[in-house]
Design a protein around this motif. Structure first.
Motif, short mmCIF file in Angstrom:
data_model
loop_
_atom_site.label_atom_id
_atom_site.label_comp_id
_atom_site.label_asym_id
_atom_site.label_seq_id
_atom_site.Cartn_x
_atom_site.Cartn_y
_atom_site.Cartn_z
N GLY B 306 -25.58 35.57 52.66
CA GLY B 306 -24.45 34.89 53.72
C GLY B 306 -23.30 35.54 53.65
O GLY B 306 -22.60 36.08 54.39
N LEU B 345 -28.87 32.39 61.17
CA LEU B 345 -29.23 31.14 61.13
C LEU B 345 -30.26 30.68 60.11
O LEU B 345 -30.20 29.79 59.22
CB LEU B 345 -29.51 30.30 62.66
CG LEU B 345 -28.40 30.24 63.49
CD1 LEU B 345 -29.10 29.71 65.00
CD2 LEU B 345 -27.43 29.20 63.11
N VAL B 349 -27.65 29.67 57.11
CA VAL B 349 -27.29 28.39 57.46
C VAL B 349 -28.22 27.55 57.10
O VAL B 349 -28.04 26.51 56.01
CB VAL B 349 -27.17 28.26 59.01
CG1 VAL B 349 -26.45 26.83 59.32
CG2 VAL B 349 -25.86 29.28 59.49
N GLN B 352 -28.63 26.22 53.49
CA GLN B 352 -27.75 25.16 52.87
C GLN B 352 -28.30 23.79 52.72
O GLN B 352 -27.71 23.07 52.12
CB GLN B 352 -26.60 25.09 53.75
CG GLN B 352 -25.86 26.48 53.86
CD GLN B 352 -25.60 27.46 52.99
OE1 GLN B 352 -25.22 26.91 51.79
NE2 GLN B 352 -26.02 28.66 52.62
#
Lengths: 170, 464
Positions: B306, B345, B349, B352
């Motif tokens: 990321g 994504l 994301v 996470q």
């Protein structure tokens, strides 16, 4: 060629096997151990010199570096085509080749070292006593090389240290 | 008072004998589901072979590979599968050097995955060169024209890196297997297995001499494999970074690729290990604690990935470079916006969620997340390759990519990989027997000495 005749004691407990090895060494035997998994206790009790594999590893790795360097440099000089005014021998680019051949030949020679020093592949049995299948499962083996004269003493020693099975060669 | 200790990682494993019984159960006959799965994989491999044959006969026009996106999904697949391989070496070699006691039960599976993933990856450049029968030109072999490969080219570095990786990881895999094959040899009653294991075990008996040299050689091989694995994906990344294509020409590529490789690879380990645990009842070996650790690795590498995404966008903006900016803007708003967004994504994301312990230990959730990461990482490779090539410099060069026969190569590669993995699981011990015994408390007659107890507890054991 180490003595292949002798007596094998099969132990259910690691500490018994270790004590048997220590006692056997004190009595002048040259014991050999068998285990399903590497145990430092056994290795220390056997007190053998450090493995020589590292010499192979170092020699292989250095040979690899030299071979990679030689290959890249020599082939470039063999066709010396100057492009963009750059050096024919471009060491930064060749460092990748040198690195890879270091690892490749280092690893291959390490394996050669392992096979040579561990005496693998083994075509003859290690001992005259037939291989005990549970020594690769959950038992520890202590083999005492012994001729006719010492056999009784070896059997008694292994029994005294709690071997659940004592097998002498036929 | 025998056995007062239990491994905290394997509290349900009582002794050495149980390890043999449980692991070798993998090799006993199982249901028709396995055959069905094998048949599906074999069918995919045949489809792949047919597509390659078709391309060999009719030449490259049957693929979607043309200018400007000439690398297409061939190289996407190559990078993806090399990446999958990396987690295996991480778990088997790097965590070995770090003495992580939770690696033992999962490492064999991860390492098998490494070998098979490199075998899969290696096929793509060969197909991609088009004229397969000239593949030997990649090697520095003498020719009558004194022509040698160009050692300044990252593509040649790649040949060396990937072939070294395949060789070394195969060696490492096999050497680690020898004691376990010997255990299987001594347990099995099936004649063909007995013969096979007798040959493959090389006469291993577990003698002191064998173990002493084995443990040293294994450590050195791990020490070779560790820098090697970091180098392989770095070299793969330089295939891109050394060329001056916008979107590729950045210094962050090597660490970015290595982190991405480990992210996708560990996700693949999870994807494979969870069903395996359920099917074979391996709860005692693949415990929640193991998945928790693997999930933390996923989280860590996802953060690095990321961060790399962020850096790429920041540098594109901060450099003020028109072409660089244009490519990165195109990735999220252009024709490939869906690929660009799914990469961000799914890889940066979604993972996470793994900050939450409950998610890390919920295997359904973890399985789903790992699957999404696998998909996301495939698209990441695609996004790096295809949109960059389709959108570089002058607008007259812009052309989107459409796949032809590559579709079958992509699908077939999964069939090939899982075919190898399924066969492996039925033929060789899929969990490291001897190494698991290493972290189990040894059978002792007396109580462990105080000093020994401390050492044992450091290895991850606790008093039961």
């Amino acid at each position: 060629m180490p003595e292949r005749r002798g007596v094998l004691g099969v132990f259910a407990h690691l500490d018994d096997a270790v004590r048997a090895i220590e006692a056997a060494r004190a009595e002048g035997f040259v014991p050999r151990a068998f285990a399903p998994t590497p145990r430092h206790e056994l290795e220390e009790a056997l007190g053998e010199p450090e493995s020589g594999v590292r010499v192979f590893t170092l020699a292989g790795a250095l040979t690899g570096t030299a071979a990679g360097t030689a290959l890249a440099v020599w082939t470039s000089l063999n066709w010396p085509l100057i492009v963009g005014g750059k050096e024919i021998v471009a060491m930064p680019a060749y460092s990748v080749i040198m690195f890879e051949t270091t690892i490749l030949i280092g690893a291959l020679v390490t394996v050669v070292g392992l096979l040579a020093l561990a005496r693998l592949p083994r075509l003859l049995p290690v001992t005259k006593v037939p291989p005990h299948p549970r020594l690769t499962e959950d038992r520890f083996g202590v083999f005492l090389p012994a001729g006719e004269a010492e056999r009784e003493r070896a059997i008694a020693l292994l029994r005294a240290h709690g071997a659940e099975e004592v097998i002498a060669d036929a | 008072m025998a056995r007062v200790l239990r491994s905290i990682f394997h509290p349900d494993v009582a002794d050495y004998g149980q390890v043999d019984r449980d692991v070798l159960r993998l090799l006993t006959p199982i249901g028709p589901g396995y055959r069905a799965l094998l048949a599906v994989c074999a069918a995919l491999v045949l489809a792949w072979a047919a597509a390659v044959g078709y391309q060999v006969v009719l030449a490259f026009g049957v693929t979607g590979l043309t200018n400007p996106a000439g690398w297409g999904v061939d190289i996407t697949n190559f990078v993806f599968w090399v990446g999958i391989a990396h987690a295996g070496t991480l778990v088997s070699a790097i965590l070995f050097l770090f003495r992580a006691p939770w690696r033992q039960s999962v490492y064999r599976l991860a390492e098998a995955m490494t070998v098979f993933a490199v075998l899969t990856a290696g096929l793509f450049p060969l197909i991609h060169i088009g004229r397969l029968w000239f593949a030997y030109w990649l090697l520095p072999l003498p020719s009558q024209r004194h022509l040698w490969p160009n050692f300044r080219s990252p593509l040649l570095w790649d040949v060396f890196a990937v072939s070294t990786y395949l060789t070394v990881s195969t060696i490492f895999f096999y050497i680690g297997l020898i004691p376990d094959i010997a255990a299987a040899r001594d347990r099995t009653t099936v004649p063909w297995r007995k013969r096979l294991y007798r040959v493959l075990a090389l006469g291993w008996r577990g003698s002191g001499r064998e173990w002493k040299n084995f443990t040293r050689a294994y450590t050195y091989l791990a020490a070779f494999a560790t820098p090697l694995v970091l180098s392989v994906h770095s070299v793969v990344s330089w295939d891109f970074a050394v060329s001056i294509v916008p979107g590729w020409h950045t210094t962050i590529f090597a660490p970015y690729f290595v982190a991405g490789a480990i992210l996708s690879g560990v996700a693949m380990v999870i994807t494979i290990a969870i069903p395996l645990r359920q099917i074979f009842g391996f709860q005692a070996y693949f415990t929640e604690l193991h998945f928790d650790r693997l999930a933390k690795l996923v989280l860590l590498t996802s953060l690095i990935v990321g961060y790399a995404y962020g850096t790429e966008y920041f540098m594109a903006w901060y450099s003020g470079e028109l072409y660089e900016r244009s490519v990165f803007w195109d990735r999220v708003t252009g024709d490939y916006w869906w690929a660009g967004w799914s990469m961000i994504l799914l890889n940066a994301v979604v993972p996470q969620l793994l900050w939450i312990k409950k998610v890390r230990r919920n295997l359904r959730a973890l399985f789903l997340i790992s699957l999404l990461i696998n998909i996301g990482m495939w698209w990441e490779r695609f996004v790096i390759i295809v949109p960059s090539l389709s959108h570089s410099y002058e607008p007259w060069k812009f052309l989107n990519y459409r796949w032809g026969t590559e579709f079958w190569w992509t699908i077939g590669a999964f069939g090939w990989f899982f075919l190898l993995l399924l066969l492996f699981l039925r033929v060789l011990p899929g969990v490291a027997i001897a190494e698991l015994k290493e972290i189990l408390p040894p059978p002792l007659r007396g109580a462990p000495a105080p000093a020994a107890t401390t050492a044992v507890e450091e290895e991850g054991h606790a008093r039961a």
